[in-house]
Design a protein around this motif. Structure first.
Motif, PDB file in Angstrom:
ATOM      1  N   GLY A  67      49.127  17.824  46.910  1.00  9.99           N
ATOM      2  CA  GLY A  67      47.453  18.477  46.611  1.00  9.99           C
ATOM      3  C   GLY A  67      46.041  16.999  47.020  1.00  9.99           C
ATOM      4  N   THR A  68      46.718  15.881  47.074  1.00 11.62           N
ATOM      5  CA  THR A  68      45.744  14.737  47.318  1.00 11.62           C
ATOM      6  C   THR A  68      46.481  13.956  48.298  1.00 11.62           C
ATOM      7  OG1 THR A  68      48.172  13.245  46.535  1.00 11.62           O
ATOM      8  CG2 THR A  68      47.257  13.713  44.737  1.00 11.62           C
ATOM      9  N   GLY A  69      45.094  13.141  48.824  1.00  9.49           N
ATOM     10  CA  GLY A  69      45.475  12.506  49.907  1.00  9.49           C
ATOM     11  C   GLY A  69      45.046  13.609  51.311  1.00  9.49           C
ATOM     12  N   ALA A  70      44.824  13.535  51.812  1.00  6.75           N
ATOM     13  CA  ALA A  70      45.010  14.114  53.396  1.00  6.75           C
ATOM     14  C   ALA A  70      45.557  15.320  53.944  1.00  6.75           C
ATOM     15  CB  ALA A  70      44.540  13.326  55.086  1.00  6.75           C
ATOM     16  N   ALA A  71      45.055  16.507  53.874  1.00  4.40           N
ATOM     17  CA  ALA A  71      46.136  17.276  54.534  1.00  4.40           C
ATOM     18  C   ALA A  71      46.458  17.186  56.026  1.00  4.40           C
ATOM     19  CB  ALA A  71      45.150  18.474  54.742  1.00  4.40           C
ATOM     20  N   ALA A  72      47.666  17.504  56.263  1.00  2.23           N
ATOM     21  CA  ALA A  72      48.480  17.003  57.668  1.00  2.23           C
ATOM     22  C   ALA A  72      48.425  19.166  58.267  1.00  2.23           C
ATOM     23  CB  ALA A  72      49.393  16.645  57.414  1.00  2.23           C
ATOM     24  N   SER A  73      48.453  19.071  59.714  1.00  5.83           N
ATOM     25  CA  SER A  73      47.848  20.369  60.125  1.00  5.83           C
ATOM     26  C   SER A  73      49.098  20.263  60.198  1.00  5.83           C
ATOM     27  CB  SER A  73      47.314  20.816  61.516  1.00  5.83           C
ATOM     28  OG  SER A  73      45.905  20.548  60.969  1.00  5.83           O
ATOM     29  N   ILE A  74      49.831  21.991  59.756  1.00  6.64           N
ATOM     30  CA  ILE A  74      51.441  21.935  60.208  1.00  6.64           C
ATOM     31  C   ILE A  74      51.891  23.838  61.390  1.00  6.64           C
ATOM     32  CG2 ILE A  74      52.393  21.411  58.402  1.00  6.64           C
ATOM     33  CD1 ILE A  74      53.216  24.539  57.733  1.00  6.64           C
ATOM     34  N   GLY A  75      50.228  24.068  61.976  1.00  7.65           N
ATOM     35  CA  GLY A  75      50.175  24.897  62.610  1.00  7.65           C
ATOM     36  C   GLY A  75      48.448  25.663  62.875  1.00  7.65           C
ATOM     37  N   THR A  76      48.327  25.605  63.984  1.00  6.09           N
ATOM     38  CA  THR A  76      46.891  26.624  64.763  1.00  6.09           C
ATOM     39  C   THR A  76      46.690  27.254  64.821  1.00  6.09           C
ATOM     40  OG1 THR A  76      46.710  24.452  66.729  1.00  6.09           O
ATOM     41  CG2 THR A  76      45.967  23.952  64.319  1.00  6.09           C
ATOM     42  N   TYR A  77      45.839  28.103  65.267  1.00  5.18           N
ATOM     43  CA  TYR A  77      45.395  29.314  65.677  1.00  5.18           C
ATOM     44  C   TYR A  77      44.035  29.816  66.309  1.00  5.18           C
ATOM     45  CZ  TYR A  77      45.630  33.834  67.309  1.00  5.18           C
ATOM     46  OH  TYR A  77      45.937  35.100  68.392  1.00  5.18           O
ATOM     47  N   ASN A  78      44.044  29.292  66.973  1.00  5.75           N
ATOM     48  CA  ASN A  78      42.222  29.734  67.777  1.00  5.75           C
ATOM     49  C   ASN A  78      42.314  31.363  67.670  1.00  5.75           C
ATOM     50  OD1 ASN A  78      40.302  30.764  69.933  1.00  5.75           O
ATOM     51  ND2 ASN A  78      39.930  28.247  69.172  1.00  5.75           N
ATOM     52  N   VAL A  79      41.496  32.127  66.877  1.00  8.21           N
ATOM     53  CA  VAL A  79      40.800  33.039  66.924  1.00  8.21           C
ATOM     54  C   VAL A  79      40.472  33.626  67.978  1.00  8.21           C
ATOM     55  CG1 VAL A  79      39.963  35.003  65.877  1.00  8.21           C
ATOM     56  CG2 VAL A  79      41.165  32.600  64.079  1.00  8.21           C
ATOM     57  N   GLY A  80      39.402  33.277  68.683  1.00  6.44           N
ATOM     58  CA  GLY A  80      39.091  33.798  69.733  1.00  6.44           C
ATOM     59  C   GLY A  80      38.871  35.265  70.080  1.00  6.44           C
ATOM     60  N   THR A  81      38.925  36.223  70.771  1.00 11.85           N
ATOM     61  CA  THR A  81      38.888  37.484  70.893  1.00 11.85           C
ATOM     62  C   THR A  81      39.907  38.363  71.327  1.00 11.85           C
ATOM     63  OG1 THR A  81      36.826  36.865  73.379  1.00 11.85           O
ATOM     64  CG2 THR A  81      37.524  39.058  73.308  1.00 11.85           C
ATOM     65  N   ALA A  82      40.138  39.017  69.950  1.00 15.44           N
ATOM     66  CA  ALA A  82      40.435  39.679  69.680  1.00 15.44           C
ATOM     67  C   ALA A  82      40.005  41.257  69.515  1.00 15.44           C
ATOM     68  CB  ALA A  82      41.806  39.283  68.570  1.00 15.44           C
ATOM     69  N   ALA A  83      41.087  42.616  69.268  1.00 13.25           N
ATOM     70  CA  ALA A  83      40.739  43.375  69.462  1.00 13.25           C
ATOM     71  C   ALA A  83      41.272  43.934  67.478  1.00 13.25           C
ATOM     72  CB  ALA A  83      41.291  44.463  69.875  1.00 13.25           C
ATOM     73  N   ASP A  84      39.958  45.031  66.785  1.00 20.65           N
ATOM     74  CA  ASP A  84      40.470  44.960  65.776  1.00 20.65           C
ATOM     75  C   ASP A  84      41.859  45.524  65.007  1.00 20.65           C
ATOM     76  OD1 ASP A  84      38.051  44.688  65.296  1.00 20.65           O
ATOM     77  OD2 ASP A  84      37.239  46.387  64.454  1.00 20.65           O
ATOM     78  N   ASN A  85      42.763  44.452  64.411  1.00 19.49           N
ATOM     79  CA  ASN A  85      43.972  45.610  63.520  1.00 19.49           C
ATOM     80  C   ASN A  85      45.111  44.314  64.929  1.00 19.49           C
ATOM     81  OD1 ASN A  85      43.797  46.444  61.544  1.00 19.49           O
ATOM     82  ND2 ASN A  85      42.716  48.729  62.888  1.00 19.49           N
ATOM     83  N   ALA A  86      44.797  43.664  65.737  1.00 20.56           N
ATOM     84  CA  ALA A  86      46.060  42.392  66.772  1.00 20.56           C
ATOM     85  C   ALA A  86      46.310  41.728  65.457  1.00 20.56           C
ATOM     86  CB  ALA A  86      44.652  41.793  67.954  1.00 20.56           C
ATOM     87  N   SER A  87      47.879  41.614  66.406  1.00 21.15           N
ATOM     88  CA  SER A  87      48.127  40.448  65.793  1.00 21.15           C
ATOM     89  C   SER A  87      48.827  39.312  66.605  1.00 21.15           C
ATOM     90  CB  SER A  87      49.378  41.197  64.662  1.00 21.15           C
ATOM     91  OG  SER A  87      50.050  41.677  65.539  1.00 21.15           O
ATOM     92  N   ALA A  88      49.116  38.438  66.204  1.00 24.88           N
ATOM     93  CA  ALA A  88      49.824  37.068  66.744  1.00 24.88           C
ATOM     94  C   ALA A  88      50.576  36.215  65.511  1.00 24.88           C
ATOM     95  CB  ALA A  88      48.744  36.206  67.492  1.00 24.88           C
ATOM     96  N   ALA A  89      51.669  35.509  66.482  1.00 25.91           N
ATOM     97  CA  ALA A  89      52.127  34.053  65.821  1.00 25.91           C
ATOM     98  C   ALA A  89      51.647  33.314  66.077  1.00 25.91           C
ATOM     99  CB  ALA A  89      53.473  34.760  66.830  1.00 25.91           C
ATOM    100  N   LEU A  90      51.456  31.875  64.783  1.00 25.59           N
ATOM    101  CA  LEU A  90      50.806  30.584  65.011  1.00 25.59           C
ATOM    102  C   LEU A  90      52.360  30.109  66.033  1.00 25.59           C
ATOM    103  CD1 LEU A  90      48.719  32.729  63.075  1.00 25.59           C
ATOM    104  CD2 LEU A  90      48.883  30.751  61.986  1.00 25.59           C
TER     105      LEU A  90
END
Length: 129
Positions: A67-90
């Motif tokens: 919980g100290t120092g900078a956070a490093a991303s281990i995964g990202t996802y661009n939400v973009g255009t998606a229908a309600d209840n659509a799912s996706a893997a990151l």
């Protein structure tokens, strides 16, 4: 806990009903979880409760050492255009967490035209020592 098979992936609902602001001046932590015991986060998926109607914000799963120092991303996802209840893997880089490390869900800096509401599910393996 599946102690007879410690490599079995276990799902955990990291968050439910996160509203992701369309515009963020800087990376913004939406959820912070303290990891209670050593584990490896292997996968994540996202469900759009309320989908994006235009180019959406980018959500990041991040690790912060104790919980100290900078956070490093281990995964990202661009939400973009998606229908309600659509799912996706990151796409997640399998990452080891020690007890006391923090797992963060963040909205990355940027401007987007929509404000989706999402659920995020993580998969992890407990480290048996």
């Amino acid at each position: 806990m599946p102690y007879d098979n410690p490599k079995q992936l276990m799902p955990i609902a990291a968050s439910t009903g996160i509203s992701i602001p369309g515009t963020a001046a800087a990376d913004t932590v939406l959820i912070r979880l303290r990891i209670p015991r050593a584990m490896t986060v292997d996968a994540a998926s996202i469900v759009m409760m309320t989908g994006g109607t235009a180019a959406g914000p980018t959500v990041a799963v991040q690790k912060s050492l104790a919980g100290t120092g900078a956070a490093a991303s281990i995964g990202t996802y661009n939400v973009g255009t998606a229908a309600d209840n659509a799912s996706a893997a990151l796409t997640i880089t399998a990452t080891n967490f020690a007890a006391g490390d923090h797992l963060l869900i963040a909205n990355l800096a940027g401007t987007a035209a929509s404000t989706p509401k999402v659920n995020l599910m993580l998969e992890w393996k407990e480290a048996i020592v």
